[in-house]
Motif scaffolding. Structure first.
Motif, short mmCIF file in Angstrom:
data_model
loop_
_atom_site.label_atom_id
_atom_site.label_comp_id
_atom_site.label_asym_id
_atom_site.label_seq_id
_atom_site.Cartn_x
_atom_site.Cartn_y
_atom_site.Cartn_z
N PRO A 1 1.81 18.09 4.90
CA PRO A 1 2.75 17.47 3.95
C PRO A 1 2.98 15.98 4.23
N HIS A 2 3.04 15.61 5.50
CA HIS A 2 3.24 14.21 5.85
C HIS A 2 2.09 13.35 5.33
N ASP A 3 0.86 13.82 5.48
CA ASP A 3 -0.31 13.08 5.00
C ASP A 3 -0.29 12.96 3.47
N ILE A 4 0.09 14.03 2.82
CA ILE A 4 0.18 14.01 1.35
C ILE A 4 1.24 13.00 0.91
N ALA A 5 2.35 12.94 1.63
CA ALA A 5 3.42 11.98 1.30
C ALA A 5 2.93 10.55 1.46
N ILE A 6 2.13 10.28 2.49
CA ILE A 6 1.60 8.93 2.71
C ILE A 6 0.66 8.54 1.57
N VAL A 7 -0.24 9.45 1.21
CA VAL A 7 -1.18 9.17 0.12
C VAL A 7 -0.41 8.97 -1.18
N THR A 8 0.57 9.81 -1.43
CA THR A 8 1.39 9.69 -2.64
C THR A 8 2.07 8.33 -2.71
N ALA A 9 2.65 7.90 -1.61
CA ALA A 9 3.34 6.60 -1.59
C ALA A 9 2.35 5.46 -1.82
N PHE A 10 1.19 5.53 -1.20
CA PHE A 10 0.18 4.49 -1.38
C PHE A 10 -0.26 4.42 -2.84
N LEU A 11 -0.58 5.56 -3.42
CA LEU A 11 -1.04 5.59 -4.82
C LEU A 11 0.06 5.12 -5.76
N ARG A 12 1.30 5.51 -5.50
CA ARG A 12 2.43 5.07 -6.33
C ARG A 12 2.54 3.55 -6.29
N SER A 13 2.45 2.97 -5.10
CA SER A 13 2.54 1.53 -4.94
C SER A 13 1.39 0.82 -5.63
N MET A 14 0.20 1.32 -5.45
CA MET A 14 -0.97 0.70 -6.05
C MET A 14 -0.89 0.76 -7.58
N LEU A 15 -0.50 1.91 -8.10
CA LEU A 15 -0.37 2.07 -9.54
C LEU A 15 0.72 1.16 -10.11
N ALA A 16 1.83 1.04 -9.42
CA ALA A 16 2.91 0.16 -9.88
C ALA A 16 2.43 -1.28 -9.93
N ASP A 17 1.69 -1.71 -8.91
CA ASP A 17 1.16 -3.07 -8.90
C ASP A 17 0.19 -3.30 -10.05
N LEU A 18 -0.70 -2.35 -10.28
CA LEU A 18 -1.67 -2.49 -11.37
C LEU A 18 -0.98 -2.48 -12.74
N ASP A 19 0.01 -1.61 -12.89
CA ASP A 19 0.77 -1.57 -14.16
C ASP A 19 1.49 -2.89 -14.40
N MET A 20 2.11 -3.44 -13.35
CA MET A 20 2.84 -4.69 -13.50
C MET A 20 1.86 -5.82 -13.85
N ALA A 21 0.73 -5.87 -13.17
CA ALA A 21 -0.25 -6.92 -13.46
C ALA A 21 -0.76 -6.82 -14.89
N GLN A 22 -0.94 -5.61 -15.38
CA GLN A 22 -1.42 -5.43 -16.77
C GLN A 22 -0.36 -5.89 -17.76
N HIS A 23 0.90 -5.60 -17.50
CA HIS A 23 1.98 -6.00 -18.40
C HIS A 23 2.18 -7.51 -18.41
N MET A 24 1.78 -8.18 -17.35
CA MET A 24 1.97 -9.62 -17.27
C MET A 24 0.83 -10.37 -17.97
N GLN A 25 -0.21 -9.68 -18.35
CA GLN A 25 -1.34 -10.34 -19.03
C GLN A 25 -1.03 -10.59 -20.49
#
Length: 182
Positions: free
Chosen positions: A158-182
């Motif tokens: 579960p700890h490893d899944i939580a780390i991957v989840t947090a990483f993917l959430r962060s990466m997706l948020a950054d990509l979404d924000m960058a797309q909205h700023m275009q």
């Protein structure tokens, strides 16, 4: 029988043995040392995981006579307390054009999974509502999908899944924000 949790030894072995993606990165680095091919280590694996996930979803949904888009639309409605959204809201949620959403609503309506109703406050607004049949299929398909996904994640802590989840959430948020700023 469920697989056993991956222990530290098997995790380290998986990290050090390499895979096809490691070979791709190494080959690019050999052929074009001026390229920094390290991003391929992440994105090629995400693409390959995406293919596996897409195949899993298609296989599960086929058991219920659904395609991915049908599942997405029905579950959008299913998650709402009143099981309905306007056609415009569905269009925004599923990221398709107005022509596409109309065609998709028509197809779901012909299958008896949704029905169109007029908004009592504004007769120009079309509300799409999941039928009992649509709700039932959405629930069954979601339960089957969640079971398959649990099976895939079961070997991991579960700890490893939580780390991957947090990483993917962060990466997706950054990509979404960058797309909205275009």
């Amino acid at each position: 029988m469920r697989p056993m949790k991956r222990d530290l030894h098997s995790a380290v072995r998986a990290m050090t043995e390499g895979d096809d993606v490691d070979s791709i990165v190494t080959e690019w680095e050999a052929q074009r040392p001026d390229f920094d091919a390290r991003p391929l280590a992440v994105f090629s694996r995400l693409l390959r995981l995406g293919r596996h996930i897409d195949h899993l979803r298609r296989t599960v949904f086929a058991q219920y006579g659904l395609e991915n888009w049908q599942f997405e639309m029905i579950t959008e409605l299913r998650r709402k307390p009143n099981r309905q959204l306007t056609a415009g809201q569905l269009m925004q949620k599923t990221l398709v054009s107005s022509g596409t959403i109309t065609n998709r609503i028509d197809r779901l309506e012909n299958q008896g999974l949704v029905q169109r109703v007029r908004d009592p406050r504004d007769g120009r607004v079309v509300i799409v509502q999941a039928t009992e049949k649509g709700i039932s299929i959405a629930d069954e398909a979601m339960a089957a999908l969640l079971e398959k996904q649990r099976e895939l994640l079961d070997p991991y802590e579960p700890h490893d899944i939580a780390i991957v989840t947090a990483f993917l959430r962060s990466m997706l948020a950054d990509l979404d924000m960058a797309q909205h700023m275009q």
